[in-house]
Design an enzyme around this catalytic site. Structure first.
Site, PDB file in Angstrom:
ATOM      1  N   ASP A 107       0.800  -1.221   0.000  1.00  0.00           N
ATOM      2  CA  ASP A 107       0.000   0.000   0.000  1.00  0.00           C
ATOM      3  C   ASP A 107       0.834   1.274   0.000  1.00  0.00           C
ATOM      4  O   ASP A 107       1.987   1.284   0.431  1.00  0.00           O
ATOM      5  CB  ASP A 107      -0.885   0.043   1.251  1.00  0.00           C
ATOM      6  N   HIS A 158      -6.218   2.989  -4.131  1.00  0.00           N
ATOM      7  CA  HIS A 158      -6.123   3.205  -2.680  1.00  0.00           C
ATOM      8  C   HIS A 158      -6.488   4.647  -2.309  1.00  0.00           C
ATOM      9  O   HIS A 158      -6.000   5.174  -1.303  1.00  0.00           O
ATOM     10  CB  HIS A 158      -4.708   2.864  -2.214  1.00  0.00           C
ATOM     11  N   HIS A 162      -5.451   9.372   0.539  1.00  0.00           N
ATOM     12  CA  HIS A 162      -5.402   8.565   1.765  1.00  0.00           C
ATOM     13  C   HIS A 162      -6.069   9.261   2.953  1.00  0.00           C
ATOM     14  O   HIS A 162      -5.513   9.312   4.060  1.00  0.00           O
ATOM     15  CB  HIS A 162      -3.949   8.210   2.099  1.00  0.00           C
ATOM     16  N   HIS A 261       3.492  -2.433   3.174  1.00  0.00           N
ATOM     17  CA  HIS A 261       3.595  -1.089   2.607  1.00  0.00           C
ATOM     18  C   HIS A 261       4.930  -0.909   1.898  1.00  0.00           C
ATOM     19  O   HIS A 261       5.954  -1.449   2.349  1.00  0.00           O
ATOM     20  CB  HIS A 261       3.433  -0.035   3.703  1.00  0.00           C
TER      21      HIS A 261
END
Length: 290
Positions: A107, A158, A162, A261
């Site tokens: 991510d 995503h 964020h 990540h």
């Protein structure tokens, strides 16, 4: 003549006195006949029955759409809004691959420093993964988006920037955010399939899931979270690397989706130098299917 004038005035006064109560009742009834609610939603306020002004036209009665609403596109059909999610994660997001294979997901990138190193590592072991990319970083690192696709990895939306509370925003805002991220990806690779959406922080809501599905994306959660983002608890360097390795090895199961990540996470890459061969000895590693 004077007596006649007095008689006329007296009769008129008696007539007016008899009529006034009825008129007052009539005016009072007219005043209260059609109350309107107060602006604060409290008790109704009386509205006199004056001649109504002409109704405004629809164009003047409704506010113009905001830029976000204009770019968000049409409202999805009701059938899309009612489409149920089928996973077991928050709001019906998926946590497993649907087979015995295990999926690695990364991510918050692409990161111009660490994503290439991760891609090199995956290529070394002929492993494909899923990259959940943030919209503005995809826009700013188009060469990495192209490389991710060219090397056989799966792309996942995503969100644009964020926002942890994205799921609490309006459907139009959420749709615009997702669409902007897809557009940034397609600016680099026009025909890249984007079949998954992962909420920032995993904070899925039913509204977010519905919007994602209306755009053709499956809501993607995870089964294993090694918390490589939690340096406040696990530190940096060797302590974090050891923690990531232990967390994945202890919790992975057939079909698990593993969260990690690639944004500013050198310890994650170091951990996967050990984890990838360990996982390959026990599981098939796949990118999520597109």
């Amino acid at each position: 003549m004077a007596r006649r004038r007095v008689a006329i005035i007296t009769a008129a006064c008696l007539f007016l006195a008899a009529c006034t109560p009825a008129q007052a009742r009539s005016e009072s009834a007219a005043w209260h006949a059609s109350p309107v609610a107060s602006g604060a939603g409290g008790a109704a306020s009386p509205s006199p029955q004056a001649s109504p002004s002409p109704s405004p036209s629809p164009s003047s009665a409704r506010p113009s759409p905001t830029p976000a609403q204009r770019s968000a596109g049409p409202k999805p059909p009701a059938s899309d809004n009612r489409k149920p999610a089928t996973g077991h994660g928050p709001a019906g997001s998926i946590m497993t691959t649907g087979s015995s294979a295990v999926a690695l997901t990364f991510d918050d990138g692409p990161d111009p420093t660490y994503t290439p190193k991760l891609l090199d590592l995956l290529k070394q072991y002929h492993v494909h993964a899923t990259f959940c990319v943030v919209g503005f970083r995809a826009r700013d690192n188009q060469a990495l988006i192209k490389r991710i696709v060219a090397e056989g990895h799966t792309l996942c939306n995503h969100s644009w920037q964020h926002l942890f509370d994205l799921g609490q925003r309006s459907p139009g805002y959420i749709r615009n955010d997702m669409t902007a991220t897809n557009n940034a990806i397609h600016s680099a690779v026009p025909d890249a399939p984007i079949k998954y959406f992962r909420a920032p922080g995993g904070n899925f809501t039913t509204t977010m899931v519905n919007v994602a599905r209306s755009l053709g994306m499956t809501p993607l959660y995870w089964y294993v979270d090694p918390r490589d983002w939690d340096s406040a608890t696990y530190g940096h360097g060797t302590p974090m690397v050891n923690h990531i390795i232990h967390a994945v090895e202890s919790n992975v199961r057939p079909g698990a989706i593993i969260l990690s990540h690639d944004l500013a996470k050198p310890d994650t890459i170091t951990a996967y130098r050990t984890l990838i061969p360990w996982l390959l000895a026990r599981y098939t590693l796949i990118p999520l299917p597109t």
